[in-house]
Design a protein around this motif. Structure first.
Motif, PDB file in Angstrom:
ATOM      1  N   LEU A 246       0.832  -1.208   0.000  1.00 34.86           N
ATOM      2  CA  LEU A 246       0.000   0.000   0.000  1.00 34.86           C
ATOM      3  C   LEU A 246       0.866   1.258   0.000  1.00 34.86           C
ATOM      4  O   LEU A 246       0.560   2.245  -0.658  1.00 34.86           O
ATOM      5  CB  LEU A 246      -0.928   0.001   1.221  1.00 34.86           C
ATOM      6  CG  LEU A 246      -2.102  -0.973   1.149  1.00 34.86           C
ATOM      7  CD1 LEU A 246      -2.781  -1.076   2.505  1.00 34.86           C
ATOM      8  CD2 LEU A 246      -3.085  -0.537   0.087  1.00 34.86           C
ATOM      9  N   ALA A 247       1.978   1.222   0.752  1.00 38.17           N
ATOM     10  CA  ALA A 247       2.824   2.403   0.864  1.00 38.17           C
ATOM     11  C   ALA A 247       3.579   2.664  -0.436  1.00 38.17           C
ATOM     12  O   ALA A 247       3.699   3.801  -0.868  1.00 38.17           O
ATOM     13  CB  ALA A 247       3.806   2.215   2.021  1.00 38.17           C
ATOM     14  N   SER A 248       4.081   1.597  -1.054  1.00 35.59           N
ATOM     15  CA  SER A 248       4.831   1.825  -2.293  1.00 35.59           C
ATOM     16  C   SER A 248       4.597   0.699  -3.284  1.00 35.59           C
ATOM     17  O   SER A 248       5.337  -0.272  -3.333  1.00 35.59           O
ATOM     18  CB  SER A 248       6.323   1.954  -1.997  1.00 35.59           C
ATOM     19  OG  SER A 248       6.725   0.874  -1.188  1.00 35.59           O
ATOM     20  N   PRO A 249       3.534   0.831  -4.067  1.00 40.94           N
ATOM     21  CA  PRO A 249       3.275  -0.164  -5.094  1.00 40.94           C
ATOM     22  C   PRO A 249       4.436  -0.229  -6.093  1.00 40.94           C
ATOM     23  O   PRO A 249       4.987   0.811  -6.442  1.00 40.94           O
ATOM     24  CB  PRO A 249       1.999   0.335  -5.776  1.00 40.94           C
ATOM     25  CG  PRO A 249       1.640   1.631  -5.151  1.00 40.94           C
ATOM     26  CD  PRO A 249       2.534   1.898  -4.013  1.00 40.94           C
ATOM     27  N   ALA A 250       4.786  -1.448  -6.503  1.00 40.55           N
ATOM     28  CA  ALA A 250       5.970  -1.632  -7.328  1.00 40.55           C
ATOM     29  C   ALA A 250       5.808  -1.002  -8.699  1.00 40.55           C
ATOM     30  O   ALA A 250       6.780  -0.552  -9.295  1.00 40.55           O
ATOM     31  CB  ALA A 250       6.273  -3.122  -7.479  1.00 40.55           C
ATOM     32  N   ILE A 264      -6.185   5.353   3.027  1.00 41.29           N
ATOM     33  CA  ILE A 264      -7.221   4.903   3.972  1.00 41.29           C
ATOM     34  C   ILE A 264      -7.046   3.417   4.262  1.00 41.29           C
ATOM     35  O   ILE A 264      -7.138   2.957   5.407  1.00 41.29           O
ATOM     36  CB  ILE A 264      -8.629   5.148   3.390  1.00 41.29           C
ATOM     37  CG1 ILE A 264      -8.840   6.629   3.081  1.00 41.29           C
ATOM     38  CG2 ILE A 264      -9.693   4.602   4.320  1.00 41.29           C
ATOM     39  CD1 ILE A 264      -9.391   7.452   4.198  1.00 41.29           C
ATOM     40  N   LYS A 265      -6.788   2.625   3.198  1.00 36.91           N
ATOM     41  CA  LYS A 265      -6.617   1.178   3.393  1.00 36.91           C
ATOM     42  C   LYS A 265      -5.433   0.881   4.307  1.00 36.91           C
ATOM     43  O   LYS A 265      -5.471  -0.027   5.129  1.00 36.91           O
ATOM     44  CB  LYS A 265      -6.412   0.482   2.039  1.00 36.91           C
ATOM     45  CG  LYS A 265      -7.709   0.339   1.251  1.00 36.91           C
ATOM     46  CD  LYS A 265      -7.480  -0.223  -0.136  1.00 36.91           C
ATOM     47  CE  LYS A 265      -8.755  -0.097  -0.962  1.00 36.91           C
ATOM     48  NZ  LYS A 265      -8.525  -0.352  -2.380  1.00 36.91           N
ATOM     49  N   ARG A 266      -4.368   1.680   4.141  1.00 37.67           N
ATOM     50  CA  ARG A 266      -3.189   1.464   4.997  1.00 37.67           C
ATOM     51  C   ARG A 266      -3.537   1.712   6.458  1.00 37.67           C
ATOM     52  O   ARG A 266      -3.032   1.027   7.345  1.00 37.67           O
ATOM     53  CB  ARG A 266      -2.041   2.381   4.579  1.00 37.67           C
ATOM     54  CG  ARG A 266      -1.303   1.899   3.351  1.00 37.67           C
ATOM     55  CD  ARG A 266      -0.307   2.923   2.909  1.00 37.67           C
ATOM     56  NE  ARG A 266       0.723   3.153   3.917  1.00 37.67           N
ATOM     57  CZ  ARG A 266       1.488   4.243   3.940  1.00 37.67           C
ATOM     58  NH1 ARG A 266       1.311   5.198   3.064  1.00 37.67           N
ATOM     59  NH2 ARG A 266       2.410   4.358   4.871  1.00 37.67           N
ATOM     60  N   LEU A 267      -4.401   2.708   6.662  1.00 38.15           N
ATOM     61  CA  LEU A 267      -4.733   3.057   8.048  1.00 38.15           C
ATOM     62  C   LEU A 267      -5.391   1.870   8.768  1.00 38.15           C
ATOM     63  O   LEU A 267      -5.267   1.743   9.985  1.00 38.15           O
ATOM     64  CB  LEU A 267      -5.671   4.268   8.080  1.00 38.15           C
ATOM     65  CG  LEU A 267      -5.052   5.585   7.614  1.00 38.15           C
ATOM     66  CD1 LEU A 267      -6.066   6.704   7.680  1.00 38.15           C
ATOM     67  CD2 LEU A 267      -3.821   5.930   8.444  1.00 38.15           C
ATOM     68  N   LEU A 296      -5.884   3.142  13.138  1.00 40.74           N
ATOM     69  CA  LEU A 296      -5.893   4.566  12.781  1.00 40.74           C
ATOM     70  C   LEU A 296      -7.106   4.911  11.935  1.00 40.74           C
ATOM     71  O   LEU A 296      -7.592   6.025  11.955  1.00 40.74           O
ATOM     72  CB  LEU A 296      -4.607   4.934  12.039  1.00 40.74           C
ATOM     73  CG  LEU A 296      -3.363   5.099  12.925  1.00 40.74           C
ATOM     74  CD1 LEU A 296      -2.148   5.426  12.069  1.00 40.74           C
ATOM     75  CD2 LEU A 296      -3.578   6.189  13.965  1.00 40.74           C
ATOM     76  N   ARG A 297      -7.607   3.907  11.170  1.00 41.48           N
ATOM     77  CA  ARG A 297      -8.780   4.171  10.345  1.00 41.48           C
ATOM     78  C   ARG A 297      -9.995   4.443  11.226  1.00 41.48           C
ATOM     79  O   ARG A 297     -10.783   5.335  10.939  1.00 41.48           O
ATOM     80  CB  ARG A 297      -9.069   2.977   9.433  1.00 41.48           C
ATOM     81  CG  ARG A 297     -10.087   3.291   8.369  1.00 41.48           C
ATOM     82  CD  ARG A 297     -10.502   2.048   7.601  1.00 41.48           C
ATOM     83  NE  ARG A 297     -11.518   2.373   6.619  1.00 41.48           N
ATOM     84  CZ  ARG A 297     -12.780   2.618   6.904  1.00 41.48           C
ATOM     85  NH1 ARG A 297     -13.181   2.590   8.153  1.00 41.48           N
ATOM     86  NH2 ARG A 297     -13.639   2.915   5.952  1.00 41.48           N
ATOM     87  N   ILE A 329      -2.063  11.440  12.461  1.00 45.84           N
ATOM     88  CA  ILE A 329      -2.300  10.259  11.621  1.00 45.84           C
ATOM     89  C   ILE A 329      -1.463  10.360  10.348  1.00 45.84           C
ATOM     90  O   ILE A 329      -0.776   9.416   9.949  1.00 45.84           O
ATOM     91  CB  ILE A 329      -3.802  10.124  11.273  1.00 45.84           C
ATOM     92  CG1 ILE A 329      -4.602   9.811  12.539  1.00 45.84           C
ATOM     93  CG2 ILE A 329      -4.020   9.036  10.235  1.00 45.84           C
ATOM     94  CD1 ILE A 329      -6.111   9.808  12.331  1.00 45.84           C
ATOM     95  N   SER A 330      -1.477  11.537   9.723  1.00 44.20           N
ATOM     96  CA  SER A 330      -0.690  11.728   8.504  1.00 44.20           C
ATOM     97  C   SER A 330       0.788  11.486   8.765  1.00 44.20           C
ATOM     98  O   SER A 330       1.491  10.916   7.920  1.00 44.20           O
ATOM     99  CB  SER A 330      -0.869  13.158   7.977  1.00 44.20           C
ATOM    100  OG  SER A 330      -2.239  13.418   7.801  1.00 44.20           O
ATOM    101  N   ALA A 331       1.233  11.901   9.934  1.00 45.45           N
ATOM    102  CA  ALA A 331       2.651  11.750  10.263  1.00 45.45           C
ATOM    103  C   ALA A 331       3.047  10.270  10.246  1.00 45.45           C
ATOM    104  O   ALA A 331       4.132   9.911   9.776  1.00 45.45           O
ATOM    105  CB  ALA A 331       2.928  12.351  11.642  1.00 45.45           C
ATOM    106  N   VAL A 332       2.129   9.403  10.708  1.00 44.75           N
ATOM    107  CA  VAL A 332       2.436   7.961  10.710  1.00 44.75           C
ATOM    108  C   VAL A 332       2.610   7.462   9.286  1.00 44.75           C
ATOM    109  O   VAL A 332       3.539   6.731   8.959  1.00 44.75           O
ATOM    110  CB  VAL A 332       1.317   7.175  11.414  1.00 44.75           C
ATOM    111  CG1 VAL A 332       1.622   5.688  11.362  1.00 44.75           C
ATOM    112  CG2 VAL A 332       1.147   7.651  12.837  1.00 44.75           C
ATOM    113  N   LEU A 333       1.709   7.869   8.399  1.00 43.38           N
ATOM    114  CA  LEU A 333       1.784   7.428   7.002  1.00 43.38           C
ATOM    115  C   LEU A 333       3.081   7.907   6.375  1.00 43.38           C
ATOM    116  O   LEU A 333       3.744   7.171   5.650  1.00 43.38           O
ATOM    117  CB  LEU A 333       0.580   7.966   6.207  1.00 43.38           C
ATOM    118  CG  LEU A 333      -0.755   7.324   6.522  1.00 43.38           C
ATOM    119  CD1 LEU A 333      -1.833   7.904   5.634  1.00 43.38           C
ATOM    120  CD2 LEU A 333      -0.684   5.811   6.342  1.00 43.38           C
TER     121      LEU A 333
END
Lengths: 347, 261
Positions: A246-250, A264-267, A296-297, A329-333
């Protein structure tokens, strides 16, 4: 049929809590098709890992899975479970030690629930008492009361109940490996979510090595330890943890499969406690709080719902332990994105 | 409920009420009641007639019992032979992948049924011999197809997912056949057998043409000698036997149908 399985199968069977599965350059091609269904597929599943195969219909994910218990025979390549070559074992005895759940469930309509669950133990020659105890144990595990359900027929059960029996039946002989082909695909969203939650709880205690095929990316994120995103001919586009994908799709293919709302899905994967909580005083209080076991979501959901800048985070005893805001929350992402991830390269 | 025995059976079936429904319904008793009624009327009518010597020779209890026994013997032995031959052939056919083989076998069986039974029986008598064995063979040829076809269809209609999960659980092909496919095909196979039985009862009447006995004797004699009481008695008896056999087969179907389906 000789009754004595060879030693390799006994060794696989003895290890009931997860085995290592290695697929090495596995290819499946059909004589009447110019393109291979599965081409040069290599992957290692660690013991106790829940691996999701995600991809569109017809990408070969199910074919890949079915080669592990030899429902489909590979054209070339090798598959091993705990270091033992699957292709050299008797396929029928092998399958008795690999749990198998399919979308259509495939319960035997002429057998009671108890008889359905007893099939594999009977094939393995268990004693009557052992089988009876096991049926009670398994039905309890999948939250069906043995007194009520053991003697019913599949037709008398709802879809969700039938799928629970399907899972119980696959677990009957306590196999180290489970193969699941869209097991919750045919159930309604509410039942599906309930089954998924139960399944996760079950897997926490059992620790089987599971190959789980789905076309639902959200399901993959929710359940999987690692996700293999597959494209045509079962090519691995990316094989990584849900958070990393989710964070870095290849590549664009993986990104398009994730769809919108990746953040949102990552949360949904990150517990509230991963965020740097602010002081309790930041929150303006109010009846709505966030529990420290939430994701977090959930926290974001509550923030949007209340429209407040920050909410109080409480522990299980409902004592305030801090506050959470959208910024935090944004800081975590952001921190997550910065982590380097292992990416599969495109062929 | 009627009597203790039926009461016990009803109890043993009432355990699965939502799946099987009630076993003893009013509908179940329509056929036997009808048969008894028709036979009663026939008896009343015959006893009101002045029978001549020719009629008396056939319309007596010994003669009728003998002809009925011959008729039932032919029917049941032929159907048993059909079951023993056609069910295994149907299973074998369902195992072959070759559409050509399947087509040929079904085609031959089709010819057996499509050819008029009178033709088959008389041709067989000309090239071979007259009598019981020939009549039996003609009956087997004639009633082979329903059992063969239903065995094939019964096995093919088993849900693919059920078959796959059986395989995926480690059953050998024989175990899948024995524990899953055949039990689930039983209702369809039995329906074929029921059709065959009823076919046989009807067609066994022409055994008389090659001197193989049966109730056909009464029908043909009645016609030739213009003794209508004889003709009608023979015809009504054949019809009643067909109805009763169909009724018994229907009960067997319900009893042997796998539970839960």
């Amino acid at each position: 049929m000789p009754k004595t399985p060879d030693t390799a199968i006994i060794q696989i069977a003895r290890n009931t809590s997860g085995a290592r599965i290695v697929l090495d350059h596995v290819t499946k091609s059909y004589a009447n098709q110019p393109v291979a269904a599965v081409e040069d597929f290599s992957m290692t599943a660690e013991p106790g890992e829940l691996i999701m195969f995600v991809g569109p219909s017809g990408c070969g994910k199910t074919t890949t899975m079915k080669m592990i218990n030899r429902i489909i025979e590979p054209t070339s390549g090798s598959i091993s479970i705990d270091g033992r070559d699957v292709l050299s074992l008797n396929p029928h005895e092998l399958r008795r030690h690999i749990g198998y759940v399919i979308q259509q469930i495939g319960l035997f309509p002429h057998m009671t629930i108890a008889e359905n669950i007893a099939v594999v133990p009977k094939l393995l020659g268990w004693s009557k008492n052992a089988i009876g105890d096991r049926i009670d144990e398994l039905l309890t595990t999948v939250e069906l009361n043995p007194r009520d359900f053991a003697h019913r027929y599949p037709k008398q059960l709802s879809g969700g109940q039938q799928q629970r029996v399907g899972v119980a039946r696959a677990l009957a002989a306590d196999p180290p490996v489970m193969l699941m082909d869209e097991p919750f695909g045919a159930t309604d969203p509410i039942t599906r979510e309930k089954l998924q939650a139960e399944f996760l709880r079950l897997q926490d205690s059992l620790g089987k090595t599971i190959i789980f095929v789905t076309h639902d990316f959200d399901e993959a994120v929710r359940l999987g330890d690692r996700i293999a995103v597959l494209s045509d001919r079962s090519q691995i586009e990316q094989f990584d943890t849900p958070a990393n994908i989710l964070a870095s799709p290849a590549n664009d293919y993986v990104a398009s499969f994730i769809g919108h709302g990746a953040a949102i899905k990552r949360l949904t994967l990150i517990p509230v406690t991963d965020a740097v909580l602010g002081p309790v005083s930041e929150s303006s209080g109010g009846p709505i709080t966030v529990c420290d076991t939430d994701t977090l979501r959930d926290a974001l959901d509550s923030l949007v719902l209340t429209g407040l800048a920050a909410l109080t985070v409480v522990d299980e005893a409902r004592r305030p332990i801090g506050s959470i805001s959208v910024d935090r929350i944004s800081a975590v992402l952001g921190a997550d994105v910065a982590t380097p991830t292992v990416q599969a390269s495109r062929p | 409920m009627t009597g203790q025995a039926t009461g016990d059976m009803a109890v043993s079936y009432s355990r699965q009420p939502s799946v099987r429904g009630r076993f003893f319904t009013a509908k179940r008793f329509v056929t036997p009641v009808l048969v008894v009624l028709v036979l009663g009327i026939l008896l009343l009518w015959l006893s009101s007639l002045q029978l001549d010597s020719i009629e008396r020779r056939t319309l007596n209890i010994d003669y009728i019992i003998n002809r009925t026994r011959e008729h039932l013997g032919l029917t049941i032995v032929a159907s048993a032979l059909v079951a023993v031959l056609a069910i295994p052939l149907g299973i074998a056919l369902s195992r072959t992948r070759s559409k050509v083989v399947r087509g040929i076998v079904l085609g031959v069986a089709n010819v057996g049924q499509a050819t008029p039974a009178v033709g088959v029986i008389i041709l067989l008598a000309i090239v071979w011999q007259t009598g019981y064995t020939t009549a039996l063979m003609a009956l087997v040829i004639y009633s082979f197809l329903p059992v063969l076809r239903n065995t094939l269809i019964g096995l093919q209609q088993v849900d693919e997912s059920v078959r796959e999960s059986a395989r995926g659980m480690g059953m050998t092909p024989n175990q899948v056949l024995l524990h899953v496919e055949l039990p689930l095909a039983v209702p369809v196979i039995l329906a074929g057998l029921r059709t065959s039985l009823v076919f046989c009862v009807g067609v066994a009447t022409i055994a008389t043409f090659i001197n193989a006995g049966g109730l056909g004797d009464m029908i043909v004699n009645g016609l030739k000698l213009q003794r209508y009481p004889v003709l009608i008695t023979g015809a009504v008896l054949v019809a009643c036997i067909a109805l009763l056999i169909d009724w018994v087969a229907g009960i067997a179907e319900d009893l042997l149908r796998p539970r839960g389906t």
